[in-house]
Write a protein that holds these residues in place. Structure first.
Motif, PDB file in Angstrom:
ATOM      1  N   SER A 169      -1.870  10.914   1.141  1.00 35.06           N
ATOM      2  CA  SER A 169      -2.372   9.579   0.795  1.00 35.06           C
ATOM      3  C   SER A 169      -1.227   8.595   0.593  1.00 35.06           C
ATOM      4  CB  SER A 169      -3.229   9.658  -0.475  1.00 35.06           C
ATOM      5  OG  SER A 169      -2.472  10.149  -1.569  1.00 35.06           O
ATOM      6  N   ASP A 188       0.834  -1.197   0.000  1.00 32.05           N
ATOM      7  CA  ASP A 188       0.000   0.000   0.000  1.00 32.05           C
ATOM      8  C   ASP A 188       0.870   1.250   0.000  1.00 32.05           C
ATOM      9  OD1 ASP A 188      -1.868   1.986   0.379  1.00 32.05           O
ATOM     10  OD2 ASP A 188      -2.094   1.583   2.521  1.00 32.05           O
ATOM     11  N   ASN A 192      -8.515   1.100   1.676  1.00 36.20           N
ATOM     12  CA  ASN A 192      -7.262   0.810   0.981  1.00 36.20           C
ATOM     13  C   ASN A 192      -7.410  -0.394   0.061  1.00 36.20           C
ATOM     14  OD1 ASN A 192      -4.275   0.705   0.551  1.00 36.20           O
ATOM     15  ND2 ASN A 192      -4.541  -1.221   1.638  1.00 36.20           N
ATOM     16  N   THR A 213      -0.535   6.169   3.835  1.00 37.44           N
ATOM     17  CA  THR A 213      -1.399   5.096   4.318  1.00 37.44           C
ATOM     18  C   THR A 213      -0.653   3.773   4.243  1.00 37.44           C
ATOM     19  OG1 THR A 213      -2.323   4.774   2.111  1.00 37.44           O
ATOM     20  CG2 THR A 213      -3.477   6.281   3.572  1.00 37.44           C
ATOM     21  N   ASP A 253      -9.957   2.572   7.214  1.00 32.87           N
ATOM     22  CA  ASP A 253      -8.891   2.824   6.245  1.00 32.87           C
ATOM     23  C   ASP A 253      -8.433   1.542   5.563  1.00 32.87           C
ATOM     24  OD1 ASP A 253      -7.206   5.248   5.414  1.00 32.87           O
ATOM     25  OD2 ASP A 253      -5.702   3.686   5.681  1.00 32.87           O
ATOM     26  N   TYR A 254      -8.407   0.441   6.299  1.00 32.83           N
ATOM     27  CA  TYR A 254      -8.018  -0.834   5.686  1.00 32.83           C
ATOM     28  C   TYR A 254      -9.007  -1.230   4.579  1.00 32.83           C
ATOM     29  CZ  TYR A 254      -4.322  -2.079   9.032  1.00 32.83           C
ATOM     30  OH  TYR A 254      -3.164  -2.128   9.751  1.00 32.83           O
ATOM     31  N   SER A 273       1.926   3.742  -3.384  1.00 31.25           N
ATOM     32  CA  SER A 273       1.271   5.051  -3.342  1.00 31.25           C
ATOM     33  C   SER A 273       2.061   6.118  -4.096  1.00 31.25           C
ATOM     34  CB  SER A 273       1.067   5.499  -1.896  1.00 31.25           C
ATOM     35  OG  SER A 273       2.317   5.715  -1.253  1.00 31.25           O
ATOM     36  N   VAL A 308      -6.900   6.916   8.844  1.00 35.76           N
ATOM     37  CA  VAL A 308      -5.614   6.437   9.333  1.00 35.76           C
ATOM     38  C   VAL A 308      -4.879   7.499  10.134  1.00 35.76           C
ATOM     39  CG1 VAL A 308      -4.223   7.076   7.320  1.00 35.76           C
ATOM     40  CG2 VAL A 308      -3.600   5.077   8.654  1.00 35.76           C
ATOM     41  N   ALA A 323      -7.433   7.945   3.581  1.00 34.84           N
ATOM     42  CA  ALA A 323      -6.375   8.499   4.430  1.00 34.84           C
ATOM     43  C   ALA A 323      -6.873   9.337   5.594  1.00 34.84           C
ATOM     44  CB  ALA A 323      -5.372   9.329   3.614  1.00 34.84           C
ATOM     45  N   SER A 335      -3.933  -4.403   3.566  1.00 38.09           N
ATOM     46  CA  SER A 335      -5.131  -4.504   4.401  1.00 38.09           C
ATOM     47  C   SER A 335      -5.361  -5.940   4.852  1.00 38.09           C
ATOM     48  CB  SER A 335      -6.355  -4.011   3.616  1.00 38.09           C
ATOM     49  OG  SER A 335      -6.227  -2.647   3.305  1.00 38.09           O
TER      50      SER A 335
END
Length: 612
Positions: free
Chosen positions: A213, A26, A111, A216, A107-108, A30, A367, A364, A304
């Protein structure tokens, strides 16, 4: 033997490289959209605003460094995992810990959905004919990642190691090749939209929030320390450090190229694709790097799948989620957590129609709430422990708390009307869910007297009722089991009064019963409505009304199919009776005995042999 078993379990855990592959996708991937998110905001103010892209990237990298150092300390202080949840629970109290957990869960899920949709959008950009099937493609990719994680943590890490290393090598090639060139290999577009905003603090902060972002997934390693091999703390810390180094270098390297070549977002392509073309040209290497980026964006959801199940397991251990989330299947997999994450992400993808831009405004925000609570909790941790160097460590976390709190306010404020309000609603709802589950477990524990020494066992009068439908080995096993449970046993059968065939069958069945002589009374219940459940429930209600027995037990013998599809071949009589009795009686103890056909045949053969 025990050491051998422990050795096998260790093999199913993560190495430092495996952890980087399984838990860092992740954050690493990004860089494909983080720098572009900064430019998308700045470009609205024209060319003059683009010069701020590199300083903003530098500020994000400073925040990244503070987070990495902090989470290395979190890993050491909380080796059982949990990250912000574990820190907050220990040092800030129950409610802050649940807020941290809820924010991370949100958030997971986001994501996982964003990673899959971004990868599929990269694919449909290359092959526009697939655009109409993007939702189905998203679900197919999500199903594949879920299947790999159901297979096992270590196995999924091995699958993702090669793409991760290939992506890091690709970004290194772009940065190094670009740094060695005074000008891009191919001309880059510099067309800008009409200026609609002026350069100001709010614009800079909004660009910073969008670029965040890229951060994350930084906490996923701290959440998943138990997934690493021994020594777990050192391996997790090394993984966190390498994540920070690689991500920081890639962000700064790409940011420097953006500033050097005055790259601006262009329709129909991505900033990363522009940088790649400028560094290596439009050749085979360009398409290889694009393909690797596509794969990494799709696989970024794996962060995640590594973090959320572990966090859910900790919540289940503390009675804030159903205990099934704490169960590990073979290969140390929290399969219930993996399954729920997959379903939630699938629903988001369907609701957003596979469009990443519909999901990014939510991304984001949650998190950074967890980041802030974790930093504040660690400050209290060091002042509580007062170990060597605690003042310096507390300052590190204190600075991190200020930075992440500022980022939280910026994230929420700049994205609130774009969808962040939904996250602000969902997080409190999840906290209420956790509290409700904990309350239910407390009530159940009080009713069961968990941890209390029960009264001395006393033999009490009980009646066992066995519904039967005809003579068979299943009937024999059910009556035998009932006689083992209680002295008073009654068998009941239902006869439909609207058919002569049923009446004749009842006479035949009773003759066979008398010939069998099981020393158990057979009661015939009659029904004119073709219902087996209603007359049995009425009969049980009449026994309950007599209040003759302390305990009334209903034992339902049924067949356990050898294969799932064989359920279709059975009449589901046990299920029908189960539901009716549970809804129609007050104190009946219900027991469904499922016998395998092979077991019934073997028992019958043994009985015949003993009689001979």
């Amino acid at each position: 033997m025990r050491q051998g078993a422990e050795g096998e379990l260790e093999k199913e855990r993560l190495t430092a490289l495996g952890g980087l592959a399984a838990l860092s996708l992740d954050a690493l991937s990004s860089v494909a959209y983080g720098p572009e998110a900064i430019l998308v905001v700045l470009v609205t103010a024209g060319a003059a605003a683009l010069k701020y892209s590199l300083p903003i990237t530098g500020a994000i990298v400073v925040l990244l460094a503070a987070l990495v150092i902090s989470y290395q300390q979190v890993i050491e202080a909380f080796p059982n995992g949990g990250g912000a949840y574990a820190v907050s629970k220990t040092h800030l109290g129950t409610v802050p810990s649940l807020v941290a957990a809820a924010s991370l869960i949100v958030d997971y899920v986001l994501n996982a959905a964003v990673g899959v949709s971004a990868g599929v959008e990269a694919l449909t950009a290359a092959f526009p004919a697939l655009y109409g099937a993007r939702v189905w493609l998203c679900l197919a990719v999500l199903a594949a990642i879920t299947g790999v994680n159901m297979w096992g943590v270590a196995e999924s890490a091995r699958v993702f190691t090669v793409p991760t290393l290939a992506f890091v090598a690709s970004m290194a090639a772009v940065i190094v090749a670009g740094a060695l060139r005074a000008h891009p290999v191919v001309p880059l577009g510099h067309s800008l939209p009409s200026v609609t905003e002026t350069i100001g603090t709010l614009l800079i902060l909004k660009a910073f929030a969008s670029g965040c972002s890229a951060l994350t997934g930084v906490e996923a390693i701290a959440n998943s320390v138990p997934q690493f091999r021994v020594p777990r703390v050192k391996r997790a810390q090394h993984t966190e450090l390498w994540l920070g180094v690689l991500l920081g270098v890639m962000l700064l390297g790409l940011g420097a190229l953006i500033r050097r070549w005055d790259v601006v977002p262009q329709p129909g392509t991505t900033v990363l694709a522009e940088l790649t073309a400028g560094a290596v040209g439009h050749n085979a290497l360009f398409y290889i790097i694009q393909l690797i980026t596509l794969v990494l964006l799709s696989l970024a959801a794996n962060t995640s799948f590594g973090g959320l199940p572990v966090l859910a397991g900790l919540l289940a251990h503390d009675n804030f989620l159903p205990h099934v989330f704490g169960l590990r299947a073979d290969r140390r997999v929290f399969r219930y957590g993996v399954g729920v994450l997959a379903v939630a992400a699938a629903l988001l993808l369907i609701a957003a129609r596979g469009d990443t831009q519909d999901l990014v405004p939510l991304f984001a925000v949650g998190v950074f709430v967890g980041f802030t609570l974790s930093q504040v909790g660690m400050v209290r941790h060091w002042y509580t422990e007062r170990s060597r160097g605690y003042v310096a460590r507390a300052w590190i976390n204190g600075i991190g708390a200020v930075l992440t709190f500022a980022a939280t306010v910026i994230e929420l404020g700049s994205k609130f009307l774009e969808g962040a309000w939904l996250v602000a609603v969902v997080i409190p709802l999840l906290v209420l869910l956790f509290v409700w589950v904990r309350r239910m477990y407390t009530r159940i524990g009080q009713q069961l007297g968990i941890g209390e020494v029960p009264a001395h066992p006393v033999k009490r009068a009980s009646l066992v009722v066995v519904p039967v439908a005809g003579m068979s080995r299943l009937t024999g096993e059910g009556i035998s089991a009932a006689l083992s449970l209680g002295e008073d046993v009654i068998a009941v059968t239902v006869v439909f009064t609207d058919s002569d065939d049923d009446q004749a069958g009842d006479v035949s069945f009773r003759d066979e019963w008398n010939e069998w002589r099981p020393e158990v009374q057979l009661v015939t219940l009659r029904s004119a409505h073709r219902s087996i459940a209603r007359p049995i429930v009425s009969y049980l209600q009449s026994i309950e009304a007599e209040d003759k027995y302390h305990r009334l037990v209903v034992l339902i013998p049924e067949v356990q199919p050898a294969r799932p599809w064989q359920w279709l071949l059975h009449n589901q009589r046990g299920l029908i009776l189960d539901r009716a009795i549970r809804h129609g009686t007050q104190n009946v103890v219900l027991c469904r005995l499922r016998y395998r056909l092979a077991t019934l045949a073997a028992d019958a053969a043994d009985a015949s042999a003993s009689q001979q």
